[in-house]
Design an enzyme around this catalytic site. Structure first.
Site, short mmCIF file in Angstrom:
data_model
loop_
_atom_site.label_atom_id
_atom_site.label_comp_id
_atom_site.label_asym_id
_atom_site.label_seq_id
_atom_site.Cartn_x
_atom_site.Cartn_y
_atom_site.Cartn_z
N GLY A 87 42.09 46.30 32.23
CA GLY A 87 41.37 45.46 31.28
C GLY A 87 41.85 44.03 31.17
O GLY A 87 41.64 43.39 30.13
N ASN A 132 40.54 41.51 32.65
CA ASN A 132 39.33 40.68 32.52
C ASN A 132 38.76 40.79 31.11
O ASN A 132 38.26 39.80 30.56
CB ASN A 132 38.30 41.06 33.58
CG ASN A 132 38.60 40.40 34.91
OD1 ASN A 132 38.46 39.19 35.05
ND2 ASN A 132 39.07 41.18 35.87
N HIS A 137 33.62 40.48 40.70
CA HIS A 137 34.08 41.14 41.93
C HIS A 137 35.17 40.27 42.57
O HIS A 137 35.00 39.05 42.68
CB HIS A 137 32.91 41.33 42.90
CG HIS A 137 33.33 42.05 44.14
ND1 HIS A 137 33.55 43.42 44.16
CD2 HIS A 137 33.65 41.59 45.38
CE1 HIS A 137 33.95 43.76 45.38
NE2 HIS A 137 34.03 42.67 46.13
N ASN A 171 28.70 41.25 36.63
CA ASN A 171 29.88 41.93 37.16
C ASN A 171 30.82 40.89 37.74
O ASN A 171 30.38 39.87 38.26
CB ASN A 171 29.44 42.89 38.28
CG ASN A 171 30.60 43.61 38.94
OD1 ASN A 171 31.48 44.14 38.25
ND2 ASN A 171 30.63 43.62 40.26
N ASP A 195 26.97 45.11 44.35
CA ASP A 195 27.46 43.74 44.58
C ASP A 195 26.39 42.85 45.21
O ASP A 195 26.72 41.82 45.82
CB ASP A 195 28.73 43.72 45.44
CG ASP A 195 29.89 44.43 44.77
OD1 ASP A 195 29.98 44.38 43.53
OD2 ASP A 195 30.70 45.05 45.48
C1 GAR Z 1 39.45 43.25 38.91
O1 GAR Z 1 40.08 42.60 39.98
C2 GAR Z 1 37.96 43.32 39.14
O2 GAR Z 1 37.43 42.18 39.77
C3 GAR Z 1 37.88 44.51 40.06
O3 GAR Z 1 38.81 45.42 39.55
C4 GAR Z 1 39.86 44.72 38.86
C5 GAR Z 1 39.93 45.24 37.45
O4 GAR Z 1 41.02 44.70 36.76
N1 GAR Z 1 36.53 45.03 40.12
C6 GAR Z 1 36.00 45.55 41.20
O5 GAR Z 1 36.61 45.69 42.25
C7 GAR Z 1 34.54 45.98 41.07
N2 GAR Z 1 33.94 46.14 42.36
P1 GAR Z 1 41.09 44.66 35.18
O6 GAR Z 1 40.81 46.07 34.66
O7 GAR Z 1 42.51 44.24 34.89
O8 GAR Z 1 40.08 43.67 34.66
#
Ligand code: GAR
Length: 203
Positions: free
Chosen positions: A13, A15, A111, A109, A152
């Site tokens: 989490g 982000n 990515h 989203n 995506d």
């Molecule tokens: C982030 O790097 C996000 O961009 C990626 O997973 C991570 C989650 O981190 N998402 C994907 O790869 C989706 N295809 P977080 O839980 O610390 O935000």
């Protein structure tokens, strides 16, 4: 009225935290972080939401459960809270065409690559950075995009490039992409989409 946002998460989490911090700084004036939904009951993201006083919900997909049943429960949770916009922030599940059609231009989203590189089914989390390092690209980055029926594949809202350094591991690269790109792009994109939706609702 502010756009009511649900953030969908599965893991750490960071982000989500960037969104919470931006909102606290007054950088999300057109959006309200109304709900955080996790498909993983142990996600640390849920703690971050609780700490920030945001309502949380857990929506698990049981082993063998049809996606349509999982999504029906998710829709119920979102509709009960009158959610206008969804942010996928490290949400590790692919949503069906029927689900995304309910929220046209209302799901975004983040990515961790420069789409169309290293994206689509199977490219998530650390795997994306492993693939970039294996390929030997010298620049990667992050993308925020609308979500449509193609994983995506929706319209790009914002991208930011990040250099790859000679000694990078998937972990060091993931961290740099988050710090230099994801945590900056996502709150900005969230505000611009929330503002746009707010204007549309008033028409
Ligand atoms: C982030 O790097 C996000 O961009 C990626 O997973 C991570 C989650 O981190 N998402 C994907 O790869 C989706 N295809 P977080 O839980 O610390 O935000």
């Amino acid at each position: 009225m502010r756009t009511r946002i649900a953030v969908l998460v599965s893991g750490g989490g960071t982000n989500l935290q960037a969104l919470i911090d931006a909102a606290r700084r007054g950088e999300l004036p057109h959006g309200e972080l109304a709900l955080v939904v996790s498909n993983n009951k142990d996600a640390f993201a849920l703690k971050r939401a609780e700490r920030a006083g945001i309502e949380t919900a857990v929506c698990l997909r049981a082993k063998g459960e049809a996606r349509v049943d999982f999504e029906a429960r998710l829709v119920e949770i979102l509709e009960a809270r009158q959610i206008d916009m969804l942010i996928l922030a490290g949400f590790m599940a692919i949503l069906s065409a029927d689900f995304v059609a309910r929220w046209p231009d209302r799901i975004i989203n983040v990515h961790p690559s420069l789409i169309p590189s290293f994206c689509g089914e199977g490219f998530y989390g650390l795997r994306v950075h492993e693939a970039a390092l294996d390929y030997g690209v010298k620049v990667t980055g992050a993308t925020v995009h609308y979500v449509n029926e193609i994983p995506d594949g929706g319209r790009i809202i914002a991208q930011k490039a990040v250099d790859i350094l000679p000694d990078d591991t998937p972990e060091t690269l993931q961290r740099r992409v988050m710090e230099q790109a994801e945590w900056i792009l996502l709150p900005r994109a969230a505000e611009s989409v929330a503002k746009e939706l707010g204007m549309r609702n008033e028409e």
